[in-house]
Write an enzyme that holds these catalytic residues in place. Structure first.
Site, PDB file in Angstrom:
ATOM      1  N   ALA A  19      42.130  47.791  52.870  1.00 14.01           N
ATOM      2  CA  ALA A  19      43.127  48.916  53.487  1.00 14.01           C
ATOM      3  C   ALA A  19      43.741  48.382  54.663  1.00 14.01           C
ATOM      4  CB  ALA A  19      42.064  50.046  53.879  1.00 14.01           C
ATOM      5  N   LYS A  20      44.616  49.164  55.030  1.00 14.81           N
ATOM      6  CA  LYS A  20      45.453  49.090  56.274  1.00 14.81           C
ATOM      7  C   LYS A  20      46.313  50.182  56.993  1.00 14.81           C
ATOM      8  CE  LYS A  20      46.168  45.196  59.048  1.00 14.81           C
ATOM      9  NZ  LYS A  20      44.981  44.030  59.074  1.00 14.81           N
ATOM     10  N   GLY A  21      46.181  50.349  58.119  1.00 20.20           N
ATOM     11  CA  GLY A  21      46.835  51.548  58.519  1.00 20.20           C
ATOM     12  C   GLY A  21      47.971  51.269  59.763  1.00 20.20           C
TER      13      GLY A  21
END
Ligand code: NAD
Length: 551
Positions: free
Chosen positions: A238-240
């Site tokens: 994931a990444k944000g």
């Protein structure tokens, strides 16, 4: 163009193949695929100039053009038309090179059927549209090129390949926060992207940077998937991120922005769902605010919702320096493999943030001479070596914050720094630093990628030809997520491990993954990046196939 029509230009000289392909396309009803046909490249290019096509099906071996040149000539004259390459079994290498150079996909002529053909063409068109509208990012292109190259090496099932190209879940936000001048409200874009939900909860950092975009975050999430799988961690990627320069914010503004961002993504994060961590432009304090906001919402303290938080809030000892430590552990392993004596060796490090400064510290402890470091303000070079303590004290002083004005060496630009002669070059700041433009002038034995995506695919090819070893990002900087995993385990199980235990476990996981990838690169005659990607992709594929497809 009607919504349910995709205009195809078929450039194929073999009449039998052309008839077969037209036959398949004629039978498909949704969408319709009106086909124009040319049997040589010149005629195809002229046709594309006269008429608008959504996609071209391009044979690379034509009477007037052969090999990769066919694709490159197409790309130079008609860059707006996406290309699906037609290939025979004996030309697979060529097809992959075309994909690395920007083709959307390839199709093996002997295996084509109507469904495969329709899907490949639809996806090629959709991808181009999506990219130009939302996903357009050099980093995402690099992530796709790397993935497709490795997918070809492991002969990845086509259904899985299509599923892995784009993230499973994305959230795009436009979020407001109040500036210190009470009347002023800033609205910025934020993202949270979960690439693979198959492996367990998802895991990945949050970056605050002015270049953050959906495509960039998606690329980073994809790399997290391969990284976690390569390390054997029970997470998907994931990444944000938020598109903002945090250096322009006061501490109170940063806190308000972080709390608002957290509350916007609160329903898709959690210790069993998705666990954020620090990345470029964020740190332990930002994680503390995220954890506090989440805890306030659910009504009790949940330290395990983030990692990389301060130790007093349940953070793990060793997490802050874990990424840099991991980079140095693998430099040690590579030095052993290449018979380089570390105590007499030299290093150049780009960046002086979390990853880079820890790398400098641990390299210095091993007796490596640090010739140069840099940050956003530029770099500093000293042929006698720089001192970690002196550099970090200077940056830590309240009115400095960067290396600007540091006098114990000569000033160099970030560009010059990358080309300095050394044994180990550690790009540990931002992406897209080693490109086709400077790869010829890189002057080191080993590149250890502390940053994510510092090397483009074109540069990779040049470095391979020049015999420069690259320890790729998904391997070299995996120390951060590995100790994040330890932090999460300690949080969920109420363990408290010592620094010695953390470092021992980190070294074991990093070195095992390194030797697995190295062995594969030797056995299959691959560069280390592709070998590492193959390891990660195969693990994810196995999990996806065993879980099956719902419903
Ligand atoms: P950071 O914000 O702590 O440090 C970033 C450094 O890069 C700073 O020194 C900054 O001045 C410098 N920088 C920014 N823009 C620059 C430019 N244009 N040219 C040169 N230098 C520039 O970030 P970080 O956490 O150290 O992350 C650095 C890289 O490592 C990123 O690619 C990140 O994704 C990757 N990474 C970080 C972690 C982690 O645990 N923090 C883990 C894995 C990978």
């Amino acid at each position: 163009m009607p919504e349910n029509e995709i205009q195809v230009l078929l450039v194929e000289d073999n009449p039998l193949h052309a008839r077969m392909l037209r036959g398949f396309l004629d039978e498909i009803r949704t969408p319709r695929f009106p086909v124009a046909h040319e049997d040589n490249l010149t005629a195809g290019l002229n046709r594309a100039e006269e008429q608008r096509f959504d996609v071209v099906l391009l044979d690379l071996v034509l009477p007037d053009s052969q090999g990769l040149d066919t694709f490159l000539r197409w790309k130079a004259r008609a860059p707006h038309v996406p290309v699906v390459v037609l290939t025979g079994l004996d030309d697979m290498g060529l097809a992959t090179r075309a994909v690395e150079n920007g083709a959307q996909d390839y199709l093996l002529k002997s295996q084509i059927n109507g469904a495969l053909l329709s899907r490949s063409l639809r996806y090629a068109v959709e991808r181009i549209r999506a990219r130009s509208e939302e996903w357009d990012s050099p980093m995402f292109r690099v992530a796709h090129q790397q993935f497709l190259k490795a997918a070809q090496v492991v002969e990845l099932d086509d259904n899985i390949r299509q599923r892995l190209l784009f993230p499973q879940r994305t959230q795009v936000l436009s979020l407001p926060f109040r500036r210190d001048g009470y009347d002023q409200v800033e609205t910025v874009f934020g993202y949270r992207v979960q690439h693979v939900l198959t492996m367990g909860p998802t895991k990945g950092g949050v970056r605050y940077h002015p270049s953050v975009s959906l495509g960039e975050v998606a690329a980073l999430a994809m790399w997290m998937t391969w990284k976690c799988a390569l390390m054997g961690l029970p997470y998907g990627g994931a990444k944000g991120g938020v598109r903002i320069d945090p250096r322009g914010l006061s501490r109170r503004e940063l806190q308000r922005l972080t709390r608002r961002y957290t509350s916007e993504i609160i329903h898709i994060i959690g210790p069993d769902k998705d666990i954020p961590a620090p990345d470029l432009g964020t740190d332990a304090q930002v994680m503390a605010w995220m954890m506090d906001t989440y805890s306030e919402q659910v009504g009790h303290t949940v330290p395990e919702v983030v990692t990389g938080k301060p130790v007093v809030l349940g953070g793990s000892v060793g997490r802050e320096t874990a990424t840099g430590k991991g980079v140095v552990i693998l430099i040690e392993e590579m030095a052993k493999y290449m018979s380089i004596d570390l105590s007499g060796s030299t290093a150049v490090v780009q960046g002086f943030g979390n990853v880079a400064s820890a790398a400098v510290k641990f390299l210095e402890q091993l007796g490596v001479t640090i010739l140069a470091v840099s940050d956003v303000s530029g770099g500093v070079y000293n042929s006698k070596g720089l001192s970690y303590e002196s550099l970090s004290n200077y940056v830590a002083e309240a009115d400095h914050g960067t290396l600007e004005g540091y006098t114990e060496g000569d000033r160099v630009t970030n560009k010059e720094l990358l080309e300095l002669e050394c044994d180990f070059l550690v790009p540990a700041a931002i992406e897209n630093q080693i490109t086709a433009e400077n790869a010829d002038r890189i002057n080191c034995k080993v590149i250890a990628e502390g940053a994510n995506g510092p090397t483009t695919t074109e540069a990779d090819e040049i470095l391979i030809d020049r015999g420069i070893h690259v320890i790729p990002d998904i391997l070299a900087n995996a120390g951060g997520v590995t100790v994040s995993y330890f932090e999460w385990v300690q949080g969920t199980q109420n363990y408290m491990w010592t620094l010695e235990e953390i470092n021992q476990r980190l070294r074991k996981i990093m070195t095992e993954a390194f030797h697995r990838a190295l062995q594969r690169s030797i056995d299959n005659d691959l560069d280390l990046r592709t070998a590492s990607l193959c390891e990660g992709i195969e693990r994810v594929t196995e999990a996806k196939l065993i879980r099956g497809l719902f419903p």
